[in-house]
Design a protein around this motif. Structure first.
Motif, short mmCIF file in Angstrom:
data_model
loop_
_atom_site.label_atom_id
_atom_site.label_comp_id
_atom_site.label_asym_id
_atom_site.label_seq_id
_atom_site.Cartn_x
_atom_site.Cartn_y
_atom_site.Cartn_z
N GLN A 177 28.34 37.67 33.78
CA GLN A 177 27.94 38.82 34.59
C GLN A 177 26.58 39.28 34.04
O GLN A 177 26.45 40.26 33.32
CB GLN A 177 28.98 39.94 34.46
N ALA A 187 24.81 31.36 46.92
CA ALA A 187 23.69 31.71 46.05
C ALA A 187 22.38 31.64 46.81
O ALA A 187 22.12 30.66 47.52
CB ALA A 187 23.65 30.78 44.84
N THR A 233 26.46 41.43 40.29
CA THR A 233 26.91 40.04 40.29
C THR A 233 28.32 39.98 40.88
O THR A 233 29.10 40.93 40.75
CB THR A 233 26.95 39.53 38.84
N TYR A 237 22.79 31.28 33.54
CA TYR A 237 23.63 30.13 33.83
C TYR A 237 24.42 29.62 32.63
O TYR A 237 25.48 29.02 32.79
CB TYR A 237 22.78 28.99 34.40
N ALA A 287 32.39 36.69 45.91
CA ALA A 287 31.26 35.75 45.79
C ALA A 287 30.69 35.41 47.16
O ALA A 287 31.40 35.38 48.17
CB ALA A 287 31.73 34.48 45.08
N ASP A 297 33.74 37.22 40.11
CA ASP A 297 34.27 36.02 39.49
C ASP A 297 33.19 35.15 38.86
O ASP A 297 33.47 34.07 38.33
CB ASP A 297 35.06 35.19 40.50
N ARG A 298 31.95 35.60 38.92
CA ARG A 298 30.86 34.80 38.35
C ARG A 298 30.73 35.07 36.86
O ARG A 298 30.85 36.20 36.40
CB ARG A 298 29.53 35.13 39.04
N ARG A 299 30.52 34.02 36.11
CA ARG A 299 30.29 34.15 34.68
C ARG A 299 29.02 33.41 34.32
O ARG A 299 28.82 32.27 34.75
CB ARG A 299 31.49 33.60 33.88
#
Length: 226
Positions: free
Chosen positions: A118, A154, A111, A75, A151, A114-116
């Motif tokens: 990765q 979650a 992942t 995170y 995405a 666009d999630r950071r």
């Protein structure tokens, strides 16, 4: 963790990581509290044809140092931990070679693009770099075999109810894409934390649908029942 061979570093790390109990479920690695105790995870009672993976091993339990540091990578983007986790994975493989004999492709559970950060991709790249002898079949990290195209909700935010976890896992699997074939391969699927196993079920089903002969899991941390 970064100065010795991965096998030596992984063995050393076991001194500080909470280990999987000797008496544990042979499907999901959860600790069993008594002789003959049935695992409380519902998927462990399913036949392989329904759960799609054979078993999941864990480097350690999700507590102590792992519980403190994994979220920092996942995170907060503390990418230095990816190097350590990648080496832990290779060290575990080196120390448990007999347990995973026959595996011929190691993939990360991907992942969203666009999630950071990765985080899984960073861990797998570090593992590939630590695999200097080429003993383990990691694909080229610049040519990923399994990717997530967009995405999805979650799993961690889907609540404790099984139906919510499974719905999030189904959406995750529906967003996956294979860039190279896996037909005829025995696959080790790597992830960070195993809780209910819902994602392991749906991703394994996706890989089996595309011809994988077997899917086995390896996670950095197995979340203990509370």
């Amino acid at each position: 963790m970064l100065t010795g061979a991965p096998a030596i570093c992984a063995a050393c790390a076991t001194a500080t990581l909470p280990q999987v109990a000797d008496a544990h479920c042979l499907v999901c690695s959860q600790a069993l509290t008594g002789r003959g105790t049935v695992c409380g995870n519902r998927i462990c009672g399913w036949p392989i044809e329904q759960r799609h993976f054979t078993a999941v091993d864990a480097v350690a339990m999700y507590d102590g140092a792992l519980k403190q540091t994994l979220p920092r990578l996942k995170y907060d983007g503390a990418l230095g931990w990816a190097m350590i986790y990648g080496r832990l994975i290779v060290g575990w493989l080196d120390n448990h070679a007999r347990d995973i004999a026959g595996i011929d492709l190691i993939l990360g559970n991907p992942t969203a693009p666009d999630r950071r950060p990765q985080h899984i991709e960073a861990i797998m790249r570090a593992a590939s770099e630590a695999n200097r002898t080429g003993r383990w079949p990691f694909p080229d990290p610049d040519r990923p075999v399994l990717v997530k195209t967009h995405a999805t909700a979650a799993s961690a935010g889907s609540g404790p109810i099984w139906q919510g976890k499974m719905a999030a896992a189904e959406a995750h699997a529906a967003a996956l894409e294979l860039r190279f074939p896996v037909a005829g391969r025995r696959i080790l699927l790597v992830d960070d934390v195993f809780t209910t196993g819902a994602q392991m079920v749906t991703v394994a089903r996706f890989l089996r649908h595309h011809g994988a002969l077997e899917v086995r899991g390896l996670v950095l941390a197995r979340a203990p029942w509370r």
